[in-house]
Design a protein around this motif. Structure first.
Motif, short mmCIF file in Angstrom:
data_model
loop_
_atom_site.label_atom_id
_atom_site.label_comp_id
_atom_site.label_asym_id
_atom_site.label_seq_id
_atom_site.Cartn_x
_atom_site.Cartn_y
_atom_site.Cartn_z
N VAL A 188 -1.43 -6.11 -11.12
CA VAL A 188 -0.74 -5.85 -12.39
C VAL A 188 -1.59 -4.93 -13.27
N ARG A 189 -2.88 -5.14 -13.28
CA ARG A 189 -3.78 -4.32 -14.11
C ARG A 189 -3.98 -2.91 -13.52
N ARG A 190 -4.09 -2.83 -12.20
CA ARG A 190 -4.43 -1.57 -11.53
C ARG A 190 -3.22 -0.64 -11.38
N TYR A 191 -2.03 -1.21 -11.19
CA TYR A 191 -0.85 -0.40 -10.90
C TYR A 191 0.30 -0.69 -11.87
N PRO A 192 0.08 -0.57 -13.18
CA PRO A 192 1.16 -0.89 -14.12
C PRO A 192 2.35 0.07 -14.03
N TYR A 193 2.15 1.23 -13.45
CA TYR A 193 3.21 2.23 -13.36
C TYR A 193 4.18 1.98 -12.21
N ILE A 194 3.86 1.07 -11.32
CA ILE A 194 4.74 0.78 -10.19
C ILE A 194 5.97 0.02 -10.69
N ARG A 195 7.13 0.51 -10.32
CA ARG A 195 8.37 -0.15 -10.72
C ARG A 195 8.57 -1.41 -9.86
N LEU A 196 9.26 -2.38 -10.42
CA LEU A 196 9.53 -3.60 -9.68
C LEU A 196 10.25 -3.29 -8.37
N THR A 197 11.19 -2.36 -8.42
CA THR A 197 11.93 -2.00 -7.22
C THR A 197 11.03 -1.37 -6.16
N GLU A 198 10.03 -0.63 -6.60
CA GLU A 198 9.09 -0.03 -5.66
C GLU A 198 8.27 -1.11 -4.96
N PHE A 199 7.81 -2.08 -5.73
CA PHE A 199 7.03 -3.15 -5.13
C PHE A 199 7.90 -3.99 -4.20
N MET A 200 9.17 -4.21 -4.57
CA MET A 200 10.08 -4.93 -3.67
C MET A 200 10.28 -4.15 -2.37
N LEU A 201 10.36 -2.82 -2.47
CA LEU A 201 10.49 -1.99 -1.27
C LEU A 201 9.26 -2.16 -0.38
N PHE A 202 8.09 -2.15 -0.98
CA PHE A 202 6.85 -2.35 -0.23
C PHE A 202 6.87 -3.69 0.49
N ILE A 203 7.23 -4.76 -0.21
CA ILE A 203 7.27 -6.09 0.40
C ILE A 203 8.32 -6.13 1.52
N ALA A 204 9.47 -5.53 1.30
CA ALA A 204 10.53 -5.51 2.31
C ALA A 204 10.06 -4.78 3.57
N ARG A 205 9.37 -3.67 3.38
CA ARG A 205 8.85 -2.92 4.53
C ARG A 205 7.82 -3.75 5.29
N PHE A 206 7.02 -4.47 4.56
CA PHE A 206 6.04 -5.34 5.20
C PHE A 206 6.77 -6.41 6.01
N LYS A 207 7.83 -6.98 5.45
CA LYS A 207 8.59 -8.05 6.11
C LYS A 207 9.22 -7.59 7.42
N VAL A 208 9.64 -6.34 7.48
CA VAL A 208 10.26 -5.85 8.70
C VAL A 208 9.25 -5.27 9.69
N GLY A 209 7.97 -5.42 9.38
CA GLY A 209 6.93 -5.02 10.31
C GLY A 209 6.49 -3.58 10.22
N GLN A 210 6.92 -2.86 9.21
CA GLN A 210 6.56 -1.45 9.10
C GLN A 210 5.05 -1.25 8.92
N TYR A 211 4.39 -2.23 8.36
CA TYR A 211 2.95 -2.11 8.11
C TYR A 211 2.12 -3.02 8.99
N GLY A 212 2.68 -3.44 10.09
CA GLY A 212 1.94 -4.31 11.00
C GLY A 212 2.20 -5.76 10.68
N ARG A 213 1.29 -6.62 11.13
CA ARG A 213 1.47 -8.05 10.92
C ARG A 213 0.15 -8.71 10.64
N PHE A 214 0.26 -9.93 10.17
CA PHE A 214 -0.93 -10.73 9.92
C PHE A 214 -1.28 -11.49 11.19
N TYR A 215 -2.54 -11.58 11.47
CA TYR A 215 -3.00 -12.33 12.64
C TYR A 215 -3.84 -13.50 12.17
N GLY A 216 -3.42 -14.70 12.51
CA GLY A 216 -4.21 -15.89 12.22
C GLY A 216 -3.98 -16.45 10.84
#
Length: 169
Positions: A66-94
């Motif tokens: 919140v402090r570092r990226y105040p200019y990011i729109r909520l919709t942009e962050f939701m897009l980032f999370i959605a892309r993560f959910k569909v595996g676009q950025y890899g996955r968590f291990y362990g």
């Protein structure tokens, strides 16, 4: 909302939605932090890790985001999370790691964001230019149409005045 943003990224970059900083100003820093935390925890929910996210670590990460990226729109962050959910950025291990989210956000998403915003802006300018292509209405020449627009603008016609302005871009 996330599936919609995945199918049309231009909606994520629309200037209609508030930024994280605006949410922080309007509703308070804690509200913005909580919103980011909920988004991150939704990612934890769909991950197939053995260990859930550490609540304190996620809260601390959300505060910094919140402090570092105040200019990011909520919709942009939701897009980032959605892309993560569909595996676009890899996955968590362990285990679920907020630092991994931060690295991917900074190193991948912000680059994609920049590229996609430039592409959207170019498309917007092209559309604006196409709409402003000059074809005089039937019965007018270029000169007589401009004269007619000037007359209308002088009489207070805002649309005519706007048509007389040169195209932007």
């Amino acid at each position: 909302m996330q599936p919609l943003l995945l199918s049309d990224v231009n909606k994520a970059y629309s200037d209609r939605g508030p930024s994280i900083g605006e949410i922080s100003q309007i509703y308070g820093y804690e509200a913005a932090t909580l919103w980011v935390k909920v988004q991150i925890l939704s990612l934890d929910f769909v991950s197939s890790t053995k260990e859930d996210a550490d609540g304190l670590a996620v809260t601390e990460f959300a505060k910094h985001l919140v402090r570092r990226y105040p200019y990011i729109r909520l919709t942009e962050f939701m897009l980032f999370i959605a892309r993560f959910k569909v595996g676009q950025y890899g996955r968590f291990y362990g285990y679920f790691d907020p630092l991994t989210i931060g690295d991917v956000f900074r190193d991948k998403f912000l680059r994609e964001r920049s590229y996609e915003q430039e592409k959207a802006e170019a498309a917007r300018k092209a559309e604006l230019s196409a709409r402003r292509e000059f074809i005089p209405p039937k019965g007018y020449t270029s000169l007589t149409w401009v004269q007619e627009l000037r007359r209308r603008a002088a009489n207070g016609d805002k649309e005519a005045a706007e048509l007389l302005n040169p195209p932007v871009g």
